[in-house]
Design a protein around this motif. Structure first.
Motif, PDB file in Angstrom:
ATOM      1  N   GLU A   1       0.915  -1.255  -0.105  1.00 34.52           N
ATOM      2  CA  GLU A   1      -0.061  -0.023   0.074  1.00 34.52           C
ATOM      3  C   GLU A   1       0.912   1.388  -0.038  1.00 34.52           C
ATOM      4  OE1 GLU A   1      -2.539   1.626   3.359  1.00 34.52           O
ATOM      5  OE2 GLU A   1      -3.821   0.041   2.210  1.00 34.52           O
ATOM      6  N   PHE A   2       2.149   1.119   0.704  1.00 36.27           N
ATOM      7  CA  PHE A   2       2.807   2.484   0.757  1.00 36.27           C
ATOM      8  C   PHE A   2       3.419   2.599  -0.548  1.00 36.27           C
ATOM      9  CE2 PHE A   2       2.593   2.148   5.592  1.00 36.27           C
ATOM     10  CZ  PHE A   2       2.174   3.265   5.821  1.00 36.27           C
ATOM     11  N   ILE A   3       3.959   1.460  -0.894  1.00 37.29           N
ATOM     12  CA  ILE A   3       4.856   1.349  -2.185  1.00 37.29           C
ATOM     13  C   ILE A   3       3.798   1.880  -3.453  1.00 37.29           C
ATOM     14  CG2 ILE A   3       5.867   0.008  -3.989  1.00 37.29           C
ATOM     15  CD1 ILE A   3       6.852  -1.818  -1.755  1.00 37.29           C
ATOM     16  N   ASN A   4       2.526   1.607  -3.317  1.00 38.89           N
ATOM     17  CA  ASN A   4       1.662   2.110  -4.252  1.00 38.89           C
ATOM     18  C   ASN A   4       1.706   3.681  -4.210  1.00 38.89           C
ATOM     19  OD1 ASN A   4       1.426  -0.350  -5.681  1.00 38.89           O
ATOM     20  ND2 ASN A   4      -0.403  -0.943  -4.497  1.00 38.89           N
ATOM     21  N   LYS A   5       1.828   3.892  -2.940  1.00 39.98           N
ATOM     22  CA  LYS A   5       1.568   5.594  -2.926  1.00 39.98           C
ATOM     23  C   LYS A   5       2.681   6.462  -3.363  1.00 39.98           C
ATOM     24  CE  LYS A   5      -1.850   5.140   0.658  1.00 39.98           C
ATOM     25  NZ  LYS A   5      -2.321   5.527   2.226  1.00 39.98           N
ATOM     26  N   GLY A   6       3.850   5.438  -3.578  1.00 40.41           N
ATOM     27  CA  GLY A   6       4.973   6.004  -4.141  1.00 40.41           C
ATOM     28  C   GLY A   6       6.040   6.400  -3.036  1.00 40.41           C
ATOM     29  N   ILE A   7       5.932   5.775  -1.955  1.00 42.78           N
ATOM     30  CA  ILE A   7       6.787   5.779  -0.903  1.00 42.78           C
ATOM     31  C   ILE A   7       7.546   4.550  -0.859  1.00 42.78           C
ATOM     32  CG2 ILE A   7       7.028   5.845   1.594  1.00 42.78           C
ATOM     33  CD1 ILE A   7       4.172   7.021   1.728  1.00 42.78           C
ATOM     34  N   LEU A   8       8.901   4.610  -1.153  1.00 46.77           N
ATOM     35  CA  LEU A   8       9.709   3.504  -1.456  1.00 46.77           C
ATOM     36  C   LEU A   8      10.096   2.687   0.033  1.00 46.77           C
ATOM     37  CD1 LEU A   8      12.064   4.522  -4.214  1.00 46.77           C
ATOM     38  CD2 LEU A   8       9.941   3.184  -4.758  1.00 46.77           C
ATOM     39  N   ILE A   9       9.989   1.266  -0.057  1.00 46.29           N
ATOM     40  CA  ILE A   9      10.357   0.923   1.063  1.00 46.29           C
ATOM     41  C   ILE A   9      11.471  -0.319   0.709  1.00 46.29           C
ATOM     42  CG2 ILE A   9       9.766  -0.724   2.978  1.00 46.29           C
ATOM     43  CD1 ILE A   9       7.193   0.826   3.317  1.00 46.29           C
ATOM     44  N   ASN A  10      12.392  -0.545   1.282  1.00 45.29           N
ATOM     45  CA  ASN A  10      13.285  -1.684   0.971  1.00 45.29           C
ATOM     46  C   ASN A  10      12.908  -2.963   1.521  1.00 45.29           C
ATOM     47  OD1 ASN A  10      15.846  -3.136   0.293  1.00 45.29           O
ATOM     48  ND2 ASN A  10      17.083  -1.798   0.795  1.00 45.29           N
ATOM     49  N   TYR A  11      12.089  -3.389   0.803  1.00 47.11           N
ATOM     50  CA  TYR A  11      11.151  -4.660   1.161  1.00 47.11           C
ATOM     51  C   TYR A  11      12.249  -5.983   1.231  1.00 47.11           C
ATOM     52  CZ  TYR A  11       7.539  -8.264   0.710  1.00 47.11           C
ATOM     53  OH  TYR A  11       6.724  -9.357   1.123  1.00 47.11           O
TER      54      TYR A  11
END
Length: 151
Positions: free
Chosen positions: A127-137
């Motif tokens: 959900e965060f990644i889709n909002k454009g907030i990159l997370i080093n998954y």
């Protein structure tokens, strides 16, 4: 792109993965040892773990469907509720799990509820990644796997 927010959310998700994988190790990896210690036979342990897996197959889609269709609760609130529910069940097992029937019921519930946490946290990150907030998954999952091994 907000680098500070990315680092903050990556570190928070890293902490979630650390704790979640440590719990996975305890609940999954030591289930047989715990249940054997509590007096269950190998057949009963297999039955308990099978029932937990079947219940998780039922619970996961129900929770996911609820999360997709509700506007009243955010995904974060749902994840927090599931985590708190699992903690309460573990606490009840720790304090009141003296008879085999209570241990059986609580362990099945704990395992089934616990198995819903990982997909929900992954959905939260997506959900965060889709909002454009990159997370080093990859980093967070890798360190979570390391925590599993260490535990």
């Amino acid at each position: 792109m907000n680098v500070k927010l990315t680092k903050l959310l990556t570190s928070r998700f890293l902490n979630i993965q650390l704790l979640l994988n440590c719990l996975n190790s305890v609940i999954g990896g030591y289930a047989v040892i715990y249940l054997k210690f509590k007096g269950f036979t190998s057949i009963e342990i297999g039955f308990i773990l099978s029932l937990a897996a079947i219940l998780s197959i039922i619970v996961q889609p129900l929770v996911a469907s609820f999360a997709d269709n509700t506007n009243k609760f955010t995904l974060r609130q749902i994840v927090m509720f599931v985590v708190v529910l699992n903690c309460l069940l573990c606490f009840v097992l720790l304090l009141g799990g003296q008879t085999k029937s209570i241990i059986l019921l609580l362990f099945i519930l704990i395992s089934a509820v616990h198995s819903t946490i990982s997909p929900l946290t992954n959905s939260l990150v997506i959900e965060f990644i889709n909002k454009g907030i990159l997370i080093n998954y990859g980093l967070t999952r890798g360190i979570g796997s390391f925590a599993f091994a260490v535990t």
